[in-house]
Design an enzyme around this catalytic site. Structure first.
Site, short mmCIF file in Angstrom:
data_model
loop_
_atom_site.label_atom_id
_atom_site.label_comp_id
_atom_site.label_asym_id
_atom_site.label_seq_id
_atom_site.Cartn_x
_atom_site.Cartn_y
_atom_site.Cartn_z
N LYS A 131 51.56 94.65 89.96
CA LYS A 131 51.86 94.19 91.27
C LYS A 131 51.02 94.80 92.37
O LYS A 131 50.95 96.08 92.45
CB LYS A 131 53.24 94.69 91.49
CG LYS A 131 53.75 94.03 92.78
CD LYS A 131 55.10 94.86 93.33
CE LYS A 131 55.02 96.04 94.16
NZ LYS A 131 53.96 95.84 95.41
N GLU A 159 49.60 108.76 90.01
CA GLU A 159 48.47 109.36 90.94
C GLU A 159 48.94 109.00 92.23
O GLU A 159 48.97 108.30 92.72
CB GLU A 159 47.24 108.26 90.59
CG GLU A 159 46.87 108.27 89.06
CD GLU A 159 45.86 109.50 88.98
OE1 GLU A 159 45.43 110.29 90.19
OE2 GLU A 159 45.48 109.82 87.71
N CYS A 204 42.70 108.94 98.63
CA CYS A 204 43.58 110.14 97.98
C CYS A 204 42.92 111.35 98.05
O CYS A 204 43.47 112.47 98.31
CB CYS A 204 44.14 109.70 96.73
SG CYS A 204 42.83 109.31 95.50
N GLU A 257 49.31 115.24 104.85
CA GLU A 257 48.16 113.97 104.48
C GLU A 257 48.20 113.19 105.61
O GLU A 257 49.09 112.10 105.38
CB GLU A 257 48.43 113.48 102.96
CG GLU A 257 47.40 112.65 102.78
CD GLU A 257 47.79 111.80 101.65
OE1 GLU A 257 48.66 111.33 101.23
OE2 GLU A 257 46.64 111.42 100.71
P1 NAD Z 1 53.34 103.52 98.64
O1 NAD Z 1 53.91 104.61 98.08
O2 NAD Z 1 54.07 103.35 100.03
O3 NAD Z 1 53.28 102.21 97.92
C1 NAD Z 1 52.51 101.98 96.78
C2 NAD Z 1 52.98 100.93 96.06
O4 NAD Z 1 54.10 101.12 95.37
C3 NAD Z 1 53.14 99.80 96.60
O5 NAD Z 1 52.76 98.38 95.98
C4 NAD Z 1 54.46 99.24 96.98
O6 NAD Z 1 54.96 97.95 97.14
C5 NAD Z 1 55.06 100.15 95.65
N1 NAD Z 1 56.48 100.52 95.91
C6 NAD Z 1 57.16 101.21 97.04
N2 NAD Z 1 58.32 101.66 96.74
C7 NAD Z 1 58.55 101.50 95.68
C8 NAD Z 1 59.76 101.52 94.67
N3 NAD Z 1 60.62 101.96 94.86
N4 NAD Z 1 59.71 101.11 93.27
C9 NAD Z 1 58.52 100.29 92.79
N5 NAD Z 1 57.30 100.36 93.51
C10 NAD Z 1 57.25 100.62 94.84
O7 NAD Z 1 51.64 104.08 98.93
P2 NAD Z 1 50.74 103.40 99.90
O8 NAD Z 1 50.96 103.76 101.11
O9 NAD Z 1 50.54 101.78 99.42
O10 NAD Z 1 49.24 104.32 99.42
C11 NAD Z 1 49.06 105.42 100.00
C12 NAD Z 1 49.18 106.80 99.29
O11 NAD Z 1 48.66 106.49 98.04
C13 NAD Z 1 48.67 108.02 99.93
O12 NAD Z 1 49.49 109.03 99.71
C14 NAD Z 1 47.60 108.13 98.88
O13 NAD Z 1 47.14 109.81 98.70
C15 NAD Z 1 48.11 107.69 97.45
N6 NAD Z 1 46.97 107.49 96.73
C16 NAD Z 1 46.61 108.07 95.44
C17 NAD Z 1 45.61 107.74 94.73
C18 NAD Z 1 45.26 108.62 93.47
O14 NAD Z 1 44.70 108.27 92.74
N7 NAD Z 1 46.05 109.96 93.49
C19 NAD Z 1 44.82 106.93 94.96
C20 NAD Z 1 44.98 106.20 96.25
C21 NAD Z 1 46.04 106.30 96.94
#
Ligand code: NAD
Length: 471
Positions: A167, A240, A274, A370
């Site tokens: 997704k 992640e 990230c 962050e």
């Molecule tokens: P987010 O957690 O808001 O959303 C990520 C995904 O999760 C989206 O596709 C969203 O639709 C889905 N989602 C949200 N709630 C959900 C639920 N209850 N159940 C299932 N899916 C759900 O994150 P974001 O704002 O899109 O991304 C930014 C964050 O991602 C930052 O904190 C960043 O550090 C982190 N990040 C981590 C890595 C890593 O490798 N550790 C890499 C890139 C980004």
């Protein structure tokens, strides 16, 4: 309109999501908004496709991954232009994500396998350790590097013999959906499904009893929800999550030599990564020189729509994140002295100038949290033991780096950091061959390298008793 790939077919959805251009704040496209029935259809197709896919040889599966990478390369110009449009980032950055990272990880995992290991052999028994695919993997990705992160989940999951339902993030569905369109005639039906949709579609995938594992990249807050939602079906999870990477500059560092790299690794993708530098600790003896050098580069940087020829840095990707970054700009001003940027640009779009804040310290939100945007706090320190303790005080432990002229001494300091990756005189140096682990509340279940296959495989020991007298 770009469609979803489900069970080998390109499908629309009953509902739609507006896709907004971050450079204008205007809707420029719509994407399907998958509902529970779409998720159900994709999971059923992945389940049906799994027996044949798991039986395919590693090299056959590798051929599919290579063909998927080749299709990306063949359509690179179109894909990069679409990624520029939906993220606002400059073309060079889109090309790096698609042509270096996404295809690089697909090609690395093509044909990679973990062979069975002989654990024990004596007169009475032979014990082997095997690793077997899990079944249907559900993948949920964020918006900051949508194509790379998708391919970094699809590649090891498929190489290991699983099928996958992915997704996309609600604000960046287009380029990844387009991959699905390109792959529709390449990959057997059901082996890969790509859905666009909101958080609810993600939640349906996490709860689904036929999904054996969830691989998630996103915020720590969502990671907690996913871990809880995976509990009733006891799914395996890879998380992640967020990071708050510290970089420590030692007193022997050559400021003029390293400042450009520190600047680049702090503001890469406008800080929306990230594992970029999010806290810069600089020794007292070179603090002023480093602040001046980084501020000069930030002030000179061109922040503009990615489609502009002179753009070096793009906007924040979406409205919700823009609001969050504005909050951290206010925190930065309250906590220290802003020496570059600080004022959001007038006009349309989610543009934030590269912002540098000095004379801040731990305990302020701009250091402890962050921002996930183009704001870099520079913090003064005088004692190595103390700065290591401050770097490790964070609940996050994703990446970290140490900078100095004596690389052996810097490596010793780096080894004292808690983070999953530590770098010396570089930061966020991603390589498909190198595992990218996350520690503490940055997550668990490694991606990258051979180790990146393990979370997609279940262990099995095969214990064979030798008949008496056959030894
Ligand atoms: P987010 O957690 O808001 O959303 C990520 C995904 O999760 C989206 O596709 C969203 O639709 C889905 N989602 C949200 N709630 C959900 C639920 N209850 N159940 C299932 N899916 C759900 O994150 P974001 O704002 O899109 O991304 C930014 C964050 O991602 C930052 O904190 C960043 O550090 C982190 N990040 C981590 C890595 C890593 O490798 N550790 C890499 C890139 C980004």
């Amino acid at each position: 309109m770009v469609r979803m790939l489900i069970d080998g077919e390109l499908r629309d959805a009953l509902r739609k999501i507006d896709v907004v251009d971050p450079c204008t704040g205007e809707v420029f496209a719509v994407a399907p908004d998958a509902d529970a029935a779409d998720v159900e259809r994709a999971v059923a197709a992945a389940k049906a496709a799994w027996p044949a896919w798991r039986e395919a040889s590693v090299s056959e599966r590798g051929d599919f991954l290579r063909a998927m990478a080749a299709a990306i390369k063949q359509h690179a110009d179109e894909l990069c232009a679409l990624l520029v449009q939906e993220t606002g980032r400059p073309l060079g950055l889109a090309q790096f994500e698609i042509l270096h990272l996404a295809t690089g990880y697909l090609e690395y995992y093509a044909g990679l396998q973990v062979k069975p290991e002989l654990i024990v052999e004596d007169d009475t028994r032979r014990v082997e350790l095997h690793r077997k695919p899990l079944g249907v993997v559900g993948a949920i990705v964020p918006w900051n590097a949508p194509v790379f992160i998708a391919c970094n989940k699809i590649a090891p999951a498929l190489a290991a013999g699983n099928t996958i339902v992915l997704k996309t993030a609600p604000t960046t569905p287009l380029t990844t959906l387009r991959l699905g369109e390109l792959w529709a005639d390449i990959v057997p039906a059901g082996v890969v499904s790509i859905l666009s949709g909101g958080n609810e579609a993600g939640a349906v995938l996490v709860a689904h009893p036929d999904v054996a594992k969830i691989t998630f990249t996103g915020s720590t807050e969502t990671g907690r929800k996913i871990m809880a939602a995976a509990a009733p079906t006891l799914k395996r999870v890879t998380l992640e999550l967020g990071g708050n990477d510290a970089a420590i500059v030692l007193p022997d560092a050559d400021v003029a030599a390293i400042a450009p790299a520190i600047f680049a690794f702090a503001f890469f993708n406008s800080g929306q990564v990230c594992a970029v530098i999010k806290r810069l600790y600089v020794h007292d003896s070179i603090y002023d020189a480093m602040c001046d050098a980084i501020a000069a580069m930030a002030s000179a940087a061109v922040v503009a729509p990615g489609s502009a020829a002179n753009a070096e840095f793009g906007p924040v990707q979406n409205k919700a994140q823009f609001a969050k970054v504005l909050h951290y700009l206010a925190e930065a001003k309250a906590a220290g002295k802003v020496i570059a940027g600080g004022e959001p640009a007038e006009g349309v779009g989610y543009f934030v100038p590269l912002t540098v804040v000095r004379d801040v310290t731990d305990g302020s939100a701009i250091v402890d949290e962050e921002p996930f945007g183009p704001i870099l706090p520079i913090i003064r320190y005088s004692d190595i033991d103390e700065v290591v303790a401050r770097a490790n005080a964070s609940p996050f432990a994703l990446g970290g780096s140490v900078w100095g002229s004596d690389t052996n001494a810097a490596a010793k300091v780096a080894a004292r950091l808690d983070s999953g990756s530590v770098w010396v005189n570089q930061h966020c140096a991603l390589d498909p061959q190198v595992p990218f682990p996350a520690n503490k509340q940055s997550g668990f279940g490694v991606e990258g390298g051979v180790e990146g296959l393990y979370p997609y495989l279940a262990l099995q020991t095969i214990n064979v008793a030798k008949p008496a007298g056959t030894a």
